[in-house]
Design an enzyme around this catalytic site. Structure first.
Site: not given
Ligand code: F6R
Length: 603
Positions: A2, A27, A75, A99-100, A479, A483, A486, A502, A598
């Site tokens: 928020c 935000r 939000w 907020n919060g 993960e 990162k 990507e 293996h 995203k």
């Molecule tokens: C990696 C990333 C993607 C998402 C994937 C699923 O940094 O952001 O691998 O995790 O596209 O997206 P959501 O979580 O929105 O279903």
């Protein structure tokens, strides 16, 4: 998350407030509203969706001349993103934005309802304004009523309140959530939950500290902490807006890595009481007749789910399988009604995850989502939802989302263990203590970041990276590798440390970088042997561990802990910073890496 703005002065208040909210759009929000007090009357407007909808609603409204106003972008966390739930929330003569989270809102609401107060929204915020007006009846001054109200609230909150009883003042309080007061030479006063709406309007700002509250008018500012008066020290305000939106960080991703500690506090709030886990989102009886759990997700959300797979089986003693949603969809899965089907998604719109959820629902399974966006397609479809309360994530590469997903899934595992009585009270209490320590674990020490920044220069070439770990440190390795690839565009893979021999070990030479997650709590000796096998073949090795290991080419020391989740979250931050620093050195656009989106709403 928020956003809050406030204004006292002569200019058109609706414009100042809505323009201020626009500066906080980054935000993320799902509804917005303003309230303006002028000539002893308060007018309020709210709208769901974008700020243009609020502008449309306020088209005929003008508010030039002296007055005060407050505004908010919401939000959703408590209650759907509807107009009724949008802020400001009203009493009979007062309005509040917040907020919060008010942790004890249920208790306050019950107390007020018993006195006949009628609540309109599902939010925790609405209790603030009604409690204030209730206190007004018994306190000698408006400020005394506000002060009493503040003392009765538990949780994290930044609040602005205006009341027709005191038409020239804004009352404020800040506790664990940011709030700034700013002014200029024309004696105009501004509030913001971040710098961005203040820049260009104000010249000096005071960043409120936790526990501070008071009121401000054009004539005076009164500031208190614990009933003791304080003198605020205003300082000059930076003037670069885009810098302000990133809170001074180089990239949104960096900001998001740093805000994981405060985001985690919000995610946990109200869900962990002294000796139990409370997940109000899980309806009574929801877990009855459930024998096992299947989790489906993609990408980072899949890695969080894999982590949960270990925890659910170990702590909750419930059989758990985890699948990549795009694979699950087309395998004609065998599903039984005793399986709880869980989907994990930041956006709530990922096409593969949504389709997996539809398949499970059509097969008559109970479904649960762990999601960040209320009212998203996944949230609307699932039978129950636990929101991660992560706020908008601007960096395409997920960081804080992963942290909150893992934490919520961990809470869920403890909740099931509590429900099924597979955990004794002493162990549960220990787990709860560890859960509550995670926001602290996520705080980043300057020297750690500096070290990673320095060593990153040695990892810009080579023919690839292996991130290795065992147990929950294996999904963390996956993960960490995701990162890095990507945002750096370097080839990186996550592998279970015990699996290297293996096959993948054939790739090892001095140009092959290994990032080893060497936990002290979990299979330490086994992982150590796996690292030795790689060292013997001349791999270049960066070890992340609390324990020194002399074969490391580089070493990032984490803290000793007696619990694997503390190690997990600390190592997570190291891998995120490592990816960030490598990508920055390579000159890449960290927030918008090539070829990625995203929200992946296509197959
Ligand atoms: C990696 C990333 C993607 C998402 C994937 C699923 O940094 O952001 O691998 O995790 O596209 O997206 P959501 O979580 O929105 O279903």
């Amino acid at each position: 998350m928020c956003g809050i703005v406030g204004y006292i002065g002569n200019r058109e208040k609706k414009e100042i407030l809505i323009n201020g909210l626009r500066e906080l759009e980054y935000r993320g929000y799902d509804s917005a509203g303003i309230a303006v007090l002028k000539n002893n009357e308060i007018e309020s407007f709210k709208a769901t969706g974008k700020l243009t909808n609020l502008e449309e609603k306020t088209k005929e409204f003008t508010s030039i001349g002296y007055g005060i106003g407050i505004g908010h972008t919401r939000w959703a966390t408590h209650g759907k993103p509807t107009e009724i739930n949008a802020h400001p929330h009203a009493g009979s003569c007062s309005y509040v934005v917040h907020n919060g989270i008010i942790e004890n809102y249920r208790e306050i609401k019950k107390y007020l309802e018993e006195k006949g107060v009628i609540f309109l929204s599902q939010t925790d915020t609405e209790v603030i304004v009604h409690l204030f007006e209730d206190n007004l009846k018994t306190n000698c001054s408006t400020f005394a009523a506000f002060e009493k109200t503040v003392s009765e609230l538990h949780g994290a909150f930044a609040v602005l309140l205006i009341t027709a009883q005191e038409p020239d003042k804004i009352f404020f309080v800040k506790n664990s959530v940011p709030l700034i007061i700013a002014k200029n030479e024309e004696n105009e006063i501004f509030f913001g939950s971040a710098d961005a709406p203040l820049i260009g309007n104000a010249t000096n700002a005071y960043y409120l500290e936790d526990g501070e509250y008071g009121f401000i008018s054009q004539k005076e500012l009164k500031l208190y902490n614990n009933r003791k008066e304080k003198l605020p020290k205003f300082k000059s305000l930076a003037q670069d807006k885009s810098y302000a939106q990133k809170d001074g960080f180089r990239f949104f991703m960096e900001k998001e890595i740093y805000e994981q500690s405060s985001v985690m506090t919000e995610a946990l709030m109200g869900r962990v009481k002294e000796n139990q886990i409370l997940l109000d989102e899980i309806p009574d009886g929801f877990l009855n007749d459930i024998n096992d759990i299947k989790i489906c997700a993609c990408g980072t959300s899949y890695h969080a789910s894999l982590t949960a797979g270990y925890i659910l089986e170990r702590v909750a003693k419930i059989k758990t399988s985890v699948e990549i949603a795009s694979e699950f969809r087309y395998k004609n899965p065998l599903l039984t009604k005793e399986t709880l089907f869980v989907v994990v998604s930041q956006s709530g719109e990922t096409a593969d995850t949504l389709e997996a959820l539809k398949i499970a629902k059509n097969a008559g399974l109970k479904t649960l989502s762990i999601c960040n966006v209320d009212n998203s397609s996944i949230v609307r479809l699932a039978n129950a939802n636990i929101l991660t309360r992560t706020g908008i994530e601007k960096g395409v590469a997920s960081t804080k989302t992963f942290a909150t997903q893992v934490a919520i899934l961990w809470l869920f595992a403890l909740f099931i263990a509590q429900h099924k009585k597979t955990i004794d009270q002493k162990t549960l209490q220990k787990e709860i203590d560890v859960v509550l320590s995670i926001p602290n674990v996520l705080k980043i020490e300057n020297q750690t970041h500096e070290k990673i920044k320095r060593l990153s220069k040695r990892y810009l070439h080579g023919h690839g990276f292996f991130f290795i770990g065992r147990d929950i440190f294996y999904p963390l390795a996956l993960e960490g590798a995701l990162k890095l690839k990507e945002i750096s565009y370097l080839h990186a893979e996550g592998y279970p440390a015990g699996e290297m021999k293996h096959g993948p070990i054939a790739l090892v030479d001095s140009e092959l970088f290994t990032i080893a997650l060497l936990s002290k709590t979990t299979l330490f000796e086994k992982t150590k042997s796996n690292i030795e096998e790689l060292s013997a073949r001349d791999a270049t090795i960066l070890i992340i561990s609390p324990e020194d290991f002399d074969i490391a080419d580089d070493f990032v020391k984490t803290k000793y802990s007696d619990h694997q989740m503390r190690e997990f979250f600390e190592m997570m931050v190291v891998t995120q910073l490592f990816a960030l620093e490598v990508a920055i050195r390579l000159g890449n656009d960290v927030d918008m890496p090539r070829n990625l989106a995203k929200s992946v709403t296509v197959e």
